[in-house]
Design a protein around this motif. Sequence first.
Motif, PDB file in Angstrom:
ATOM      1  N   VAL A 260     -23.662 -21.547  -2.811  1.00 41.76           N
ATOM      2  CA  VAL A 260     -23.515 -20.735  -4.016  1.00 41.76           C
ATOM      3  C   VAL A 260     -22.451 -19.673  -3.741  1.00 41.76           C
ATOM      4  N   LEU A 261     -21.419 -19.640  -4.579  1.00 41.57           N
ATOM      5  CA  LEU A 261     -20.321 -18.689  -4.428  1.00 41.57           C
ATOM      6  C   LEU A 261     -20.318 -17.754  -5.633  1.00 41.57           C
ATOM      7  N   VAL A 262     -20.559 -16.482  -5.388  1.00 41.60           N
ATOM      8  CA  VAL A 262     -20.734 -15.496  -6.460  1.00 41.60           C
ATOM      9  C   VAL A 262     -19.569 -14.510  -6.447  1.00 41.60           C
ATOM     10  N   ALA A 263     -18.879 -14.397  -7.602  1.00 46.28           N
ATOM     11  CA  ALA A 263     -17.801 -13.416  -7.755  1.00 46.28           C
ATOM     12  C   ALA A 263     -16.775 -13.528  -6.632  1.00 46.28           C
ATOM     13  N   GLY A 264     -16.385 -14.754  -6.338  1.00 46.31           N
ATOM     14  CA  GLY A 264     -15.471 -14.996  -5.230  1.00 46.31           C
ATOM     15  C   GLY A 264     -14.076 -15.366  -5.676  1.00 46.31           C
ATOM     16  N   TRP A 265     -13.219 -15.592  -4.695  1.00 46.74           N
ATOM     17  CA  TRP A 265     -11.832 -15.967  -4.981  1.00 46.74           C
ATOM     18  C   TRP A 265     -11.287 -16.783  -3.822  1.00 46.74           C
ATOM     19  N   ALA A 266     -10.187 -17.510  -4.070  1.00 48.84           N
ATOM     20  CA  ALA A 266      -9.628 -18.406  -3.062  1.00 48.84           C
ATOM     21  C   ALA A 266      -8.439 -17.824  -2.332  1.00 48.84           C
ATOM     22  N   TYR A 267      -7.675 -16.965  -2.976  1.00 50.51           N
ATOM     23  CA  TYR A 267      -6.467 -16.411  -2.350  1.00 50.51           C
ATOM     24  C   TYR A 267      -6.114 -15.075  -2.989  1.00 50.51           C
ATOM     25  N   THR A 268      -5.433 -14.236  -2.207  1.00 53.22           N
ATOM     26  CA  THR A 268      -5.014 -12.920  -2.706  1.00 53.22           C
ATOM     27  C   THR A 268      -3.505 -12.861  -2.921  1.00 53.22           C
ATOM     28  N   GLU A 269      -2.734 -13.239  -1.916  1.00 53.18           N
ATOM     29  CA  GLU A 269      -1.277 -13.217  -2.047  1.00 53.18           C
ATOM     30  C   GLU A 269      -0.861 -14.188  -3.148  1.00 53.18           C
ATOM     31  N   GLY A 270      -0.147 -13.684  -4.138  1.00 55.19           N
ATOM     32  CA  GLY A 270       0.201 -14.485  -5.302  1.00 55.19           C
ATOM     33  C   GLY A 270      -0.636 -14.151  -6.513  1.00 55.19           C
ATOM     34  N   ASP A 271      -1.760 -13.447  -6.306  1.00 54.53           N
ATOM     35  CA  ASP A 271      -2.558 -12.921  -7.416  1.00 54.53           C
ATOM     36  C   ASP A 271      -2.284 -11.424  -7.459  1.00 54.53           C
ATOM     37  N   GLU A 272      -1.404 -11.003  -8.340  1.00 57.02           N
ATOM     38  CA  GLU A 272      -0.937  -9.623  -8.332  1.00 57.02           C
ATOM     39  C   GLU A 272      -2.030  -8.619  -8.684  1.00 57.02           C
ATOM     40  N   TYR A 273      -2.994  -9.022  -9.476  1.00 47.61           N
ATOM     41  CA  TYR A 273      -4.099  -8.108  -9.778  1.00 47.61           C
ATOM     42  C   TYR A 273      -4.878  -7.804  -8.504  1.00 47.61           C
ATOM     43  N   LEU A 274      -5.325  -8.864  -7.802  1.00 43.11           N
ATOM     44  CA  LEU A 274      -6.110  -8.658  -6.590  1.00 43.11           C
ATOM     45  C   LEU A 274      -5.305  -7.921  -5.527  1.00 43.11           C
ATOM     46  N   ARG A 275      -4.049  -8.320  -5.332  1.00 44.06           N
ATOM     47  CA  ARG A 275      -3.233  -7.683  -4.301  1.00 44.06           C
ATOM     48  C   ARG A 275      -3.085  -6.191  -4.565  1.00 44.06           C
ATOM     49  N   ASN A 276      -2.827  -5.829  -5.802  1.00 45.11           N
ATOM     50  CA  ASN A 276      -2.652  -4.416  -6.121  1.00 45.11           C
ATOM     51  C   ASN A 276      -3.964  -3.643  -6.065  1.00 45.11           C
ATOM     52  N   LEU A 277      -5.058  -4.255  -6.518  1.00 45.02           N
ATOM     53  CA  LEU A 277      -6.342  -3.561  -6.465  1.00 45.02           C
ATOM     54  C   LEU A 277      -6.739  -3.281  -5.022  1.00 45.02           C
ATOM     55  N   PHE A 278      -6.669  -4.289  -4.161  1.00 46.01           N
ATOM     56  CA  PHE A 278      -7.074  -4.083  -2.774  1.00 46.01           C
ATOM     57  C   PHE A 278      -6.118  -3.137  -2.038  1.00 46.01           C
ATOM     58  N   THR A 279      -4.838  -3.172  -2.406  1.00 47.60           N
ATOM     59  CA  THR A 279      -3.892  -2.209  -1.833  1.00 47.60           C
ATOM     60  C   THR A 279      -4.245  -0.792  -2.252  1.00 47.60           C
ATOM     61  N   LEU A 280      -4.636  -0.622  -3.512  1.00 50.77           N
ATOM     62  CA  LEU A 280      -5.068   0.694  -3.997  1.00 50.77           C
ATOM     63  C   LEU A 280      -6.310   1.152  -3.258  1.00 50.77           C
ATOM     64  N   TRP A 281      -7.283   0.261  -3.098  1.00 52.97           N
ATOM     65  CA  TRP A 281      -8.482   0.603  -2.327  1.00 52.97           C
ATOM     66  C   TRP A 281      -8.097   1.081  -0.929  1.00 52.97           C
ATOM     67  N   GLN A 282      -7.220   0.322  -0.291  1.00 53.29           N
ATOM     68  CA  GLN A 282      -6.819   0.633   1.077  1.00 53.29           C
ATOM     69  C   GLN A 282      -6.200   2.031   1.162  1.00 53.29           C
ATOM     70  N   ARG A 283      -5.297   2.336   0.259  1.00 53.16           N
ATOM     71  CA  ARG A 283      -4.598   3.623   0.318  1.00 53.16           C
ATOM     72  C   ARG A 283      -5.502   4.785  -0.074  1.00 53.16           C
ATOM     73  N   LEU A 284      -6.338   4.590  -1.074  1.00 54.55           N
ATOM     74  CA  LEU A 284      -7.292   5.639  -1.423  1.00 54.55           C
ATOM     75  C   LEU A 284      -8.276   5.863  -0.279  1.00 54.55           C
ATOM     76  N   GLY A 285      -8.689   4.788   0.367  1.00 53.63           N
ATOM     77  CA  GLY A 285      -9.601   4.927   1.492  1.00 53.63           C
ATOM     78  C   GLY A 285      -9.023   5.745   2.615  1.00 53.63           C
ATOM     79  N   GLU A 286      -7.719   5.675   2.777  1.00 55.83           N
ATOM     80  CA  GLU A 286      -7.052   6.410   3.850  1.00 55.83           C
ATOM     81  C   GLU A 286      -6.823   7.878   3.501  1.00 55.83           C
ATOM     82  N   VAL A 287      -6.579   8.185   2.219  1.00 57.31           N
ATOM     83  CA  VAL A 287      -6.162   9.556   1.863  1.00 57.31           C
ATOM     84  C   VAL A 287      -7.097  10.265   0.887  1.00 57.31           C
ATOM     85  N   ASP A 288      -7.953   9.532   0.188  1.00 58.56           N
ATOM     86  CA  ASP A 288      -8.791  10.142  -0.855  1.00 58.56           C
ATOM     87  C   ASP A 288     -10.138   9.430  -0.922  1.00 58.56           C
TER      88      ASP A 288
END
Length: 276
Positions: free
Chosen positions: A118-146
């Motif tokens: 059972v795969l819940v709320a999953g995904w197969a790839y990030t690079e090439g999916d600009e929504y996921l790439r940008n969201l996780f990049t935002l998480w990463q940067r906020l996690g570091e500074v805010d």
Amino acid sequence: MATVTVGTARVRYDVEGSGSGPALLLVHGTGSGGAVVNWGQTVPWFTAGRTVVTLDLSGADRTVDDGGPLTVEALAAQVIAVIEDAGTGPVDLLGFSMGSPVSAAVAALRPDLVHRLVLVAGWAYTEGDEYLRNLFTLWQRLGEVDPAGFGRIVTMTGFSRGFLNSIGREGVEALVPNMPPTPGTLRHVALDLSVDIRALLPRITAPTLVVGCAQDATVPVENSRELHAAIAGSSYAEIDAGHVVFFEKEDEFVGTVTGFLGADVTAADLHVLVSA
């Protein structure tokens, strides 16, 4: 509580309940809180007549390792080791969010250990999916500074607007610190940015249910639909909820999962929209 060594990691896991059928192993998503935060209130729904196994992947607080970068394959090896160490295989394997590509990799690499998937709320790839790439990049940067900003964006994308409004300001404020950007959490986010399991998906042979969340702002529902399309013979169910579906629609989530893990089920039972 037990531990198993996998490389440099001492992986902690718990076994609850008992039953004669396949055990259910739950794989958590992003966040150093690990299994306790993801599955703490959900496990009791599954333990009646069933053995339930939960583990803490590297990056979670209860599992200790060398702190290095994570890969899907390395975390899949930890799940495999827990199944073998607990002696509960083959298992019914359920992965949520980050745990979804990890669980899919387990099913592809060790089909002998997975009874149903059972795969819940999953995904197969990030690079090439600009929504996921940008969201996780935002998480990463906020996690570091805010850190406070990180908690708010995770809460906003983790739950639907309707759910957040239903619990009110006090409830929302209680959720904000629920997933702090610890070093372990940020290791998970770095892994999220690197996910690509497309080559593994055709190797999955276990009966599979993909569950998408219609209001998911973390991993949009289109990603779950793509997973379903890429896994031959899989079934698909969609729940009208945000990303953390087992908090928002607990009854429907449990019913959908237990229906699939039971004997023969029909499309109507699972609210299946499409079957490959």
